[in-house]
Design a protein around this motif. Structure first.
Motif, PDB file in Angstrom:
ATOM      1  N   MET A 193       0.841  -1.163   0.000  1.00  0.00           N
ATOM      2  CA  MET A 193       0.000   0.000   0.000  1.00  0.00           C
ATOM      3  C   MET A 193       0.894   1.237   0.000  1.00  0.00           C
ATOM      4  O   MET A 193       1.970   1.237   0.569  1.00  0.00           O
ATOM      5  CB  MET A 193      -0.903  -0.014   1.234  1.00  0.00           C
ATOM      6  CG  MET A 193      -1.914   1.106   1.221  1.00  0.00           C
ATOM      7  SD  MET A 193      -2.969   1.236   2.685  1.00  0.00           S
ATOM      8  CE  MET A 193      -3.655  -0.366   2.861  1.00  0.00           C
ATOM      9  N   ASN A 194       0.408   2.283  -0.606  1.00  0.00           N
ATOM     10  CA  ASN A 194       1.143   3.531  -0.673  1.00  0.00           C
ATOM     11  C   ASN A 194       1.316   4.108   0.733  1.00  0.00           C
ATOM     12  O   ASN A 194       0.407   4.057   1.556  1.00  0.00           O
ATOM     13  CB  ASN A 194       0.373   4.501  -1.571  1.00  0.00           C
ATOM     14  CG  ASN A 194       1.155   5.733  -1.906  1.00  0.00           C
ATOM     15  OD1 ASN A 194       2.208   5.982  -1.328  1.00  0.00           O
ATOM     16  ND2 ASN A 194       0.644   6.499  -2.839  1.00  0.00           N
ATOM     17  N   ARG A 195       2.496   4.656   0.998  1.00  0.00           N
ATOM     18  CA  ARG A 195       2.802   5.179   2.330  1.00  0.00           C
ATOM     19  C   ARG A 195       1.858   6.324   2.712  1.00  0.00           C
ATOM     20  O   ARG A 195       1.385   6.399   3.850  1.00  0.00           O
ATOM     21  CB  ARG A 195       4.251   5.642   2.375  1.00  0.00           C
ATOM     22  CG  ARG A 195       4.624   6.278   3.682  1.00  0.00           C
ATOM     23  CD  ARG A 195       6.074   6.660   3.702  1.00  0.00           C
ATOM     24  NE  ARG A 195       6.685   5.796   4.671  1.00  0.00           N
ATOM     25  CZ  ARG A 195       7.937   5.421   4.673  1.00  0.00           C
ATOM     26  NH1 ARG A 195       8.736   5.812   3.737  1.00  0.00           N
ATOM     27  NH2 ARG A 195       8.405   4.653   5.613  1.00  0.00           N
ATOM     28  N   THR A 196       1.562   7.214   1.774  1.00  0.00           N
ATOM     29  CA  THR A 196       0.678   8.343   2.063  1.00  0.00           C
ATOM     30  C   THR A 196      -0.720   7.867   2.412  1.00  0.00           C
ATOM     31  O   THR A 196      -1.350   8.375   3.347  1.00  0.00           O
ATOM     32  CB  THR A 196       0.620   9.291   0.846  1.00  0.00           C
ATOM     33  OG1 THR A 196       1.948   9.639   0.470  1.00  0.00           O
ATOM     34  CG2 THR A 196      -0.171  10.534   1.154  1.00  0.00           C
ATOM     35  N   VAL A 197      -1.222   6.882   1.677  1.00  0.00           N
ATOM     36  CA  VAL A 197      -2.551   6.334   1.958  1.00  0.00           C
ATOM     37  C   VAL A 197      -2.572   5.697   3.340  1.00  0.00           C
ATOM     38  O   VAL A 197      -3.545   5.852   4.092  1.00  0.00           O
ATOM     39  CB  VAL A 197      -2.953   5.322   0.868  1.00  0.00           C
ATOM     40  CG1 VAL A 197      -4.244   4.616   1.216  1.00  0.00           C
ATOM     41  CG2 VAL A 197      -3.068   6.012  -0.484  1.00  0.00           C
ATOM     42  N   SER A 198      -1.506   4.998   3.706  1.00  0.00           N
ATOM     43  CA  SER A 198      -1.428   4.360   5.023  1.00  0.00           C
ATOM     44  C   SER A 198      -1.485   5.394   6.142  1.00  0.00           C
ATOM     45  O   SER A 198      -2.191   5.204   7.142  1.00  0.00           O
ATOM     46  CB  SER A 198      -0.147   3.550   5.144  1.00  0.00           C
ATOM     47  OG  SER A 198      -0.094   2.541   4.191  1.00  0.00           O
ATOM     48  N   ILE A 199      -0.751   6.477   5.978  1.00  0.00           N
ATOM     49  CA  ILE A 199      -0.741   7.528   6.997  1.00  0.00           C
ATOM     50  C   ILE A 199      -2.117   8.177   7.105  1.00  0.00           C
ATOM     51  O   ILE A 199      -2.620   8.415   8.216  1.00  0.00           O
ATOM     52  CB  ILE A 199       0.364   8.558   6.698  1.00  0.00           C
ATOM     53  CG1 ILE A 199       1.742   7.908   6.871  1.00  0.00           C
ATOM     54  CG2 ILE A 199       0.227   9.784   7.592  1.00  0.00           C
ATOM     55  CD1 ILE A 199       2.890   8.765   6.394  1.00  0.00           C
ATOM     56  N   LEU A 200      -2.737   8.446   5.963  1.00  0.00           N
ATOM     57  CA  LEU A 200      -4.070   9.059   5.979  1.00  0.00           C
ATOM     58  C   LEU A 200      -5.100   8.134   6.628  1.00  0.00           C
ATOM     59  O   LEU A 200      -5.970   8.602   7.379  1.00  0.00           O
ATOM     60  CB  LEU A 200      -4.497   9.427   4.565  1.00  0.00           C
ATOM     61  CG  LEU A 200      -3.758  10.604   3.931  1.00  0.00           C
ATOM     62  CD1 LEU A 200      -4.199  10.795   2.485  1.00  0.00           C
ATOM     63  CD2 LEU A 200      -3.975  11.879   4.729  1.00  0.00           C
TER      64      LEU A 200
END
Length: 128
Positions: free
Chosen positions: A1-8
């Motif tokens: 999964m994309n890191r930005t999506v995970s953080i969001l």
């Protein structure tokens, strides 16, 4: 999964939990995040434990490894597939060798496979 999506998603879990259930919901969202991080850490440790028991830079078949590689493959998936850590042979380049002398040089950038090269062993025996 994309890191930005995970953080969001992590931030959303805490915010939604806090809005719906107050501080208890925020703690529930935070515990979900910690659980996901522990699962990732557990997977990493399992792969490293497997690689620890194998000779460094050894793979059962360099030809099979070369055929299963693809661009964008993560280092963790590569080590899991090989069963061992690669030997560093240059800047960002790692080598896996099989018992027959064939080798695969894998160039990594940003923790992902960029390109690879199969190096065939020289057959010194005379052709029949």
């Amino acid at each position: 999964m994309n890191r930005t999506v995970s953080i969001l998603l992590a931030v959303a879990a805490i915010v939604v939990g806090a809005l719906l259930f107050g501080w208890k919901g925020a703690i529930l969202g935070l515990s979900g995040i910690v659980f996901a991080l522990l699962l990732q850490f557990s997977q990493l440790m399992r792969v490293m434990r497997t690689a620890q028991n194998a000779p460094m830079g050894h793979v059962s078949s360099a030809l099979m490894l070369q055929s299963r590689l693809h661009e964008g493959m993560k280092l963790l998936d590569l080590v899991k597939m090989c069963g061992s850590l690669g030997v560093k042979s240059g800047e960002g380049t790692y080598r896996w060798t099989d018992a027959g002398g064939d080798a695969v040089d894998v160039v990594m950038a940003g923790g992902k496979v960029v390109r690879w090269t199969l190096i065939r062993a020289q057959d010194d025996s005379p052709a029949a």
